[in-house]
Each structure stands twice: as structure tokens, then as C-alpha cells.
Design a protein around this motif. Structure first.
Motif, PDB file in Angstrom:
ATOM      1  N   TYR A  64       0.809  -1.226   0.000  1.00 46.20           N
ATOM      2  CA  TYR A  64       0.000   0.000   0.000  1.00 46.20           C
ATOM      3  C   TYR A  64       0.843   1.277   0.000  1.00 46.20           C
ATOM      4  O   TYR A  64       0.487   2.256  -0.641  1.00 46.20           O
ATOM      5  N   ASP A  93      -3.319 -13.321   1.220  1.00 45.16           N
ATOM      6  CA  ASP A  93      -4.698 -13.714   1.563  1.00 45.16           C
ATOM      7  C   ASP A  93      -4.718 -14.930   2.487  1.00 45.16           C
ATOM      8  O   ASP A  93      -5.524 -15.012   3.404  1.00 45.16           O
ATOM      9  N   SER A 149     -13.236  -1.373   2.607  1.00 47.86           N
ATOM     10  CA  SER A 149     -12.670  -2.507   1.887  1.00 47.86           C
ATOM     11  C   SER A 149     -13.838  -3.429   1.494  1.00 47.86           C
ATOM     12  O   SER A 149     -14.993  -2.993   1.526  1.00 47.86           O
ATOM     13  N   SER A 207      -9.010   2.285  -5.582  1.00 48.28           N
ATOM     14  CA  SER A 207     -10.266   3.041  -5.483  1.00 48.28           C
ATOM     15  C   SER A 207     -10.012   4.521  -5.679  1.00 48.28           C
ATOM     16  O   SER A 207      -9.004   5.054  -5.216  1.00 48.28           O
ATOM     17  N   ARG A 258      -8.432   6.269  -1.590  1.00 53.66           N
ATOM     18  CA  ARG A 258      -9.151   5.754  -0.415  1.00 53.66           C
ATOM     19  C   ARG A 258      -8.385   6.005   0.888  1.00 53.66           C
ATOM     20  O   ARG A 258      -8.972   6.242   1.933  1.00 53.66           O
ATOM     21  N   GLU A 295     -12.897   2.620  -9.852  1.00 49.06           N
ATOM     22  CA  GLU A 295     -11.558   2.049  -9.855  1.00 49.06           C
ATOM     23  C   GLU A 295     -10.691   2.742 -10.890  1.00 49.06           C
ATOM     24  O   GLU A 295     -11.116   2.939 -12.035  1.00 49.06           O
ATOM     25  N   LYS A 316     -23.243  -7.480  -5.537  1.00 49.58           N
ATOM     26  CA  LYS A 316     -23.776  -6.386  -4.710  1.00 49.58           C
ATOM     27  C   LYS A 316     -25.288  -6.542  -4.644  1.00 49.58           C
ATOM     28  O   LYS A 316     -25.920  -6.690  -5.708  1.00 49.58           O
ATOM     29  N   LYS A 349     -13.015 -14.233  -5.232  1.00 48.34           N
ATOM     30  CA  LYS A 349     -11.674 -14.063  -5.814  1.00 48.34           C
ATOM     31  C   LYS A 349     -11.313 -15.240  -6.708  1.00 48.34           C
ATOM     32  O   LYS A 349     -11.481 -16.394  -6.312  1.00 48.34           O
TER      33      LYS A 349
HETATM   34  P1  NAD Z   1      -9.807  -5.502  -2.253  1.00 47.95           P
HETATM   35  O1  NAD Z   1      -8.944  -4.786  -3.218  1.00 47.95           O
HETATM   36  O2  NAD Z   1      -9.713  -6.981  -2.246  1.00 47.95           O
HETATM   37  O3  NAD Z   1     -11.352  -5.146  -2.468  1.00 47.95           O
HETATM   38  C1  NAD Z   1     -11.912  -3.884  -2.267  1.00 47.95           C
HETATM   39  C2  NAD Z   1     -11.680  -2.977  -3.429  1.00 47.95           C
HETATM   40  O4  NAD Z   1     -12.118  -3.572  -4.630  1.00 47.95           O
HETATM   41  C3  NAD Z   1     -12.461  -1.703  -3.372  1.00 47.95           C
HETATM   42  O5  NAD Z   1     -11.871  -0.785  -2.518  1.00 47.95           O
HETATM   43  C4  NAD Z   1     -12.435  -1.259  -4.826  1.00 47.95           C
HETATM   44  O6  NAD Z   1     -11.351  -0.417  -5.033  1.00 47.95           O
HETATM   45  C5  NAD Z   1     -12.162  -2.539  -5.582  1.00 47.95           C
HETATM   46  N1  NAD Z   1     -13.126  -2.879  -6.650  1.00 47.95           N
HETATM   47  C6  NAD Z   1     -12.781  -3.345  -7.877  1.00 47.95           C
HETATM   48  N2  NAD Z   1     -13.842  -3.554  -8.625  1.00 47.95           N
HETATM   49  C7  NAD Z   1     -14.927  -3.205  -7.900  1.00 47.95           C
HETATM   50  C8  NAD Z   1     -16.323  -3.202  -8.170  1.00 47.95           C
HETATM   51  N3  NAD Z   1     -16.828  -3.614  -9.337  1.00 47.95           N
HETATM   52  N4  NAD Z   1     -17.134  -2.783  -7.193  1.00 47.95           N
HETATM   53  C9  NAD Z   1     -16.650  -2.372  -5.991  1.00 47.95           C
HETATM   54  N5  NAD Z   1     -15.325  -2.349  -5.682  1.00 47.95           N
HETATM   55  C10 NAD Z   1     -14.467  -2.777  -6.632  1.00 47.95           C
HETATM   56  O7  NAD Z   1      -9.611  -4.994  -0.832  1.00 47.95           O
HETATM   57  P2  NAD Z   1      -8.454  -4.147  -0.225  1.00 47.95           P
HETATM   58  O8  NAD Z   1      -8.837  -4.008   1.175  1.00 47.95           O
HETATM   59  O9  NAD Z   1      -8.203  -2.932  -1.041  1.00 47.95           O
HETATM   60  O10 NAD Z   1      -7.175  -5.020  -0.359  1.00 47.95           O
HETATM   61  C11 NAD Z   1      -7.100  -6.346  -0.058  1.00 47.95           C
HETATM   62  C12 NAD Z   1      -6.454  -6.991  -1.249  1.00 47.95           C
HETATM   63  O11 NAD Z   1      -5.158  -6.458  -1.408  1.00 47.95           O
HETATM   64  C13 NAD Z   1      -6.355  -8.470  -1.114  1.00 47.95           C
HETATM   65  O12 NAD Z   1      -6.711  -9.060  -2.344  1.00 47.95           O
HETATM   66  C14 NAD Z   1      -4.897  -8.720  -0.878  1.00 47.95           C
HETATM   67  O13 NAD Z   1      -4.445  -9.858  -1.536  1.00 47.95           O
HETATM   68  C15 NAD Z   1      -4.248  -7.505  -1.471  1.00 47.95           C
HETATM   69  N6  NAD Z   1      -3.050  -7.205  -0.687  1.00 47.95           N
HETATM   70  C16 NAD Z   1      -1.920  -7.796  -1.107  1.00 47.95           C
HETATM   71  C17 NAD Z   1      -0.755  -7.598  -0.398  1.00 47.95           C
HETATM   72  C18 NAD Z   1       0.507  -8.237  -0.894  1.00 47.95           C
HETATM   73  O14 NAD Z   1       1.524  -8.134  -0.205  1.00 47.95           O
HETATM   74  N7  NAD Z   1       0.489  -8.885  -2.040  1.00 47.95           N
HETATM   75  C19 NAD Z   1      -0.747  -6.798   0.750  1.00 47.95           C
HETATM   76  C20 NAD Z   1      -1.946  -6.220   1.150  1.00 47.95           C
HETATM   77  C21 NAD Z   1      -3.108  -6.432   0.424  1.00 47.95           C
END
Ligand code: NAD
Length: 330
Positions: A28, A41, A86, A123, A139, A173, A289, A313
Motif C-alpha cells: 500500500y 490472503d 474494503s 479506489s 481511499r 476504480e 452487490k 476471488k
Molecule cells: P480488495 O482490493 O480486495 O477489495 C476492495 C476494493 O475492490 C475496493 O476498494 C475497490 O477499489 C475494488 N473494486 C474493484 N472492482 C470493484 C467493483 N466492481 N465494485 C466495488 N469495488 C471494486 O480490498 P483491499 O482491502 O483494497 O485489499 C485487499 C487486497 O489487497 C487483497 O486481495 C490482498 O491480496 C491484497 N493485498 C496484497 C498484499 C501483498 O503483499 N500482495 C498486501 C496487502 C493487500
């Protein structure tokens, strides 16, 4: 993982939290992940399972209580009056059915879902006053985001002036196409710069630039999917919200479908799971949704996620990324 005693769970949590926080910081804050999402995950789900088993071990700084991103210090900050949350996620049909059962139990009947692709970007919030784009922001931690207005103005598919003098906030997005990602990484390689791990991180690194000229030099795209406030808009379902966004000139992903209960959801998941490599933008799943916005309001949110939506996912793509896949076992 076998059932642990509370003491053992506490010890495991003391190892898991800092590890997750380190990975979250890389992902992030630095836009440079050090592990694949599925590795993150897996460990995150172990944290959730332990916290579910021993709820009094949940701490306020646990990753389960925080919306991901961190705000970079050099950016001006904005406050999201309505938090940008999230999203809960599931990885199997059985978990999807559990989500649907929960919804039906709460609502008392079957519901319609608007099924959308889960775009792999970051986002974005856009605020319009009298039809003019006045603010774009990330966000951040859900409540405080980064002000990226000048950068957002360089994104071609975002209307700076609407055909109607509306004052409202929309969200969606911001992403980088696979084509642009390859072009940018080639350019960076030629210049001896570090390449981006994947299009999601490239989009985040490109939007969160102090110099808008840098953002402008990289082609970013958007799919908008949420109208946060509905003044003057006759919108009562998520599907109508997408139609309205389209009419107003926003870029809206064309694939969304309304389905009653889980009917058709598996087919949608299979269909887009099969062609995801052929799309020019990254998707990491499918989002369900509750279509009726009144029911959404009734169901509300937890501290971190809306109760009325869930992400299914996809399994990780094989050749997706160059980051190290670190094995984590506890
Ligand atoms: P997320 O990205 O899994 O889901 C929430 C986000 O999905 C929303 O904020 C929005 O931006 C997005 N989104 C995309 N299409 C959408 C749609 N049609 N409608 C609504 N929202 C939509 O959640 P998160 O909290 O942002 O992050 C968690 C994710 O980030 C996990 O998948 C995790 O694997 C990844 N992550 C990876 C690491 C890593 O080291 N690889 C570290 C932290 C988080």
C-alpha cells in the motif's frame, strides 16, 4: 490449522500481525509488493480464523480492523465524510452460498444481485460541484485519503464537466491497461529503473505522484461504479446507478448483470474466469452487490466492509507477477 489454545493463538497472532503489516506497507505505501496476493490472503485468512475463534484477542491495530492503504506524507489530505471501505472476500462456491444464506436470513427473502467484475486497480473518489470536477482522492485509510485532484484531471476518460450541474460524489476504480503496463515497464527497464510488479501497483504508483506531468505521461483509465449521494437522481438500484453513470459520461464497465439469488452467478464467474487473460485490464474476481439500494442501507457495514457485497476471488494467475512467492506456514 489445528485448533490452538488461546495462549498458542495469541503467540501466533503476535507473529502474523507484524508479518502482514510488513507486507501491507510494501503493497500500500511503496506500491511494491514482496509477496503474491494469494500468499497475503492465506495468512490474512489465518488471522481471521484465529480472531474468530478468540474474539477478545482482536486488537484495534489488527489488519482485520483496518482499511488498507496508508496516506503518503507529501500529499494534502482529504476527509471522506462517508468512509471508503474494503470488501469481504470468498474463495469458493460454498463460501458464496454462505454469504447468500446470511443475506437471505437478514432480509427475509431472496434478493437480486448486481454482478460486476472486480477490477484490479485502486479506489478513486471524485467530487463534482455544479457539474464541475473539484476533487479527486484516493481511499487512504478509508477516512483520510490523498488529494490527487491535479493528477486525476490528466486522466482522459474522467469528465471534468458534466452535462448536468450536479453536485455529488462518485467512486470507482482507477487502473492501468495491460498494454500500458508493458509499455511503461519497457520504458523503465530501458532507463534502468525498477519495474512495477503488476498493473495494479503501476496504477497506484502513477496516480500517487507529486508531479501531475508524470501521471499525465502514463495512460490511466477508470471504471466508475458507485454514486455516493443521489440528490436529483432517480436511482434505486445499483444497476440503475451504473446506467446513470454511463449517461453522465463516466466510463462504466459494460459487463454487469442482474441475477436473482445465486442463479447465473457461477456461470458469470466461469465465463469471465475463462477470458480474463484476454481482457486488456486486470480482474481479480467478481463482485456481488445487493441490487436494491434500500436493502443495502438496511444491511449496513461492519467497521471494515459493507455487509451487502462480497468479492469472489479468482485463483491466482500463474505467470502474473515477478514478486517473490514467499511460503508462509505456521
Ligand atoms: P480488495 O482490493 O480486495 O477489495 C476492495 C476494493 O475492490 C475496493 O476498494 C475497490 O477499489 C475494488 N473494486 C474493484 N472492482 C470493484 C467493483 N466492481 N465494485 C466495488 N469495488 C471494486 O480490498 P483491499 O482491502 O483494497 O485489499 C485487499 C487486497 O489487497 C487483497 O486481495 C490482498 O491480496 C491484497 N493485498 C496484497 C498484499 C501483498 O503483499 N500482495 C498486501 C496487502 C493487500
Amino acid at each position: 490449522m489445528a485448533d490452538l489454545t488461546k495462549e498458542q493463538a495469541n503467540q501466533e497472532l503476535a507473529k502474523i500481525r507484524p508479518q502482514l503489516n510488513e507486507w501491507r506497507d510494501a503493497y500500500y505505501t511503496k506500491d511494491a509488493p514482496v509477496v503474491e496476493d494469494n500468499v497475503y490472503d492465506k495468512l490474512y485468512n489465518q488471522l481471521l480464523a484465529l480472531e474468530q475463534q478468540y474474539p477478545d484477542l482482536v486488537t484495534s491495530d489488527s489488519p482485520s480492523q483496518q482499511v488498507g492503504d496508508v496516506t503518503l506524507p507529501d500529499f494534502n489530505k482529504v476527509t471522506h465524510d462517508i468512509p471508503m471501505l474494503s470488501m469481504g472476500d470468498v474463495f469458493s462456491e460454498a463460501e458464496l452460498a454462505e454469504f447468500n444464506d446470511r443475506i437471505e436470513k437478514n432480509v427475509g427473502h431472496e434478493v437480486d444481485y448486481n454482478v460486476e467484475l472486480k477490477i484490479d486497480g485502486l479506489s478513486l473518489s471524485l467530487i463534482y460541484e455544479n457539474g464541475i470536477l473539484v476533487q479527486g482522492s484516493t481511499r487512504g485509510n478509508g477516512t483520510i485519503g490523498e488529494n490527487v485532484t491535479e493528477n486525476v484531471k490528466t486522466i482522459q476518460d474522467i469528465p471534468q464537466k458534466l452535462s448536468r450541474p450536479l453536485s455529488f460524489e462518485v467512486r470507482g476504480e482507477c487502473f492501468m491497461s495491460k498494454k500500458e503496463f508493458l509499455r511503461l515497464n519497457q520504458e523503465r527497464e530501458n532507463e534502468g529503473q525498477q519495474v512495477f510488479a503488476n498493473p495494479r501497483n503501476a496504477a497506484a504508483g502513477s496516480l500517487r505522484q507529486l508531479d501531475p506531468k508524470v501521471t499525465a505521461s502514463r495512460k490511466l483509465d477508470t471504471f466508475m461504479y458507485t454514486i455516493v449521494t443521489f440528490d436529483d437522481l432517480n436511482v434505486s438500484t445499483q444497476h440503475e446507478a451504473l446506467e446513470t453513470l454511463k449517461e453522465l459520461g463516466f466510463n462504466v464497465n459494460p459487463t454487469a448483470e442482474v441475477t436473482t439469488g445465486l442463479k447465473g452467478v457461477k456461470e458469470f464467474i466461469d465465463r469471465y474466469g475463462d477470458v480474463r487473460d484476454d481482457l486488456d485490464y486486470g480482474i481479480d474476481g467478481v463482485v456481488l452487490k445487493v441490487n436494491d439500494l434500500a436493502i443495502q442501507r438496511e444491511l449496513g457495514n461492519t467497521v471494515k466492509v459493507p455487509r451487502w457485497e462480497i468479492a469472489y476471488k479468482f485463483p491466482p494467475e500463474q505467470a502474473e507477477s515477478i514478486v517473490n512467492d514467499i511460503e508462509w506456514t505456521i
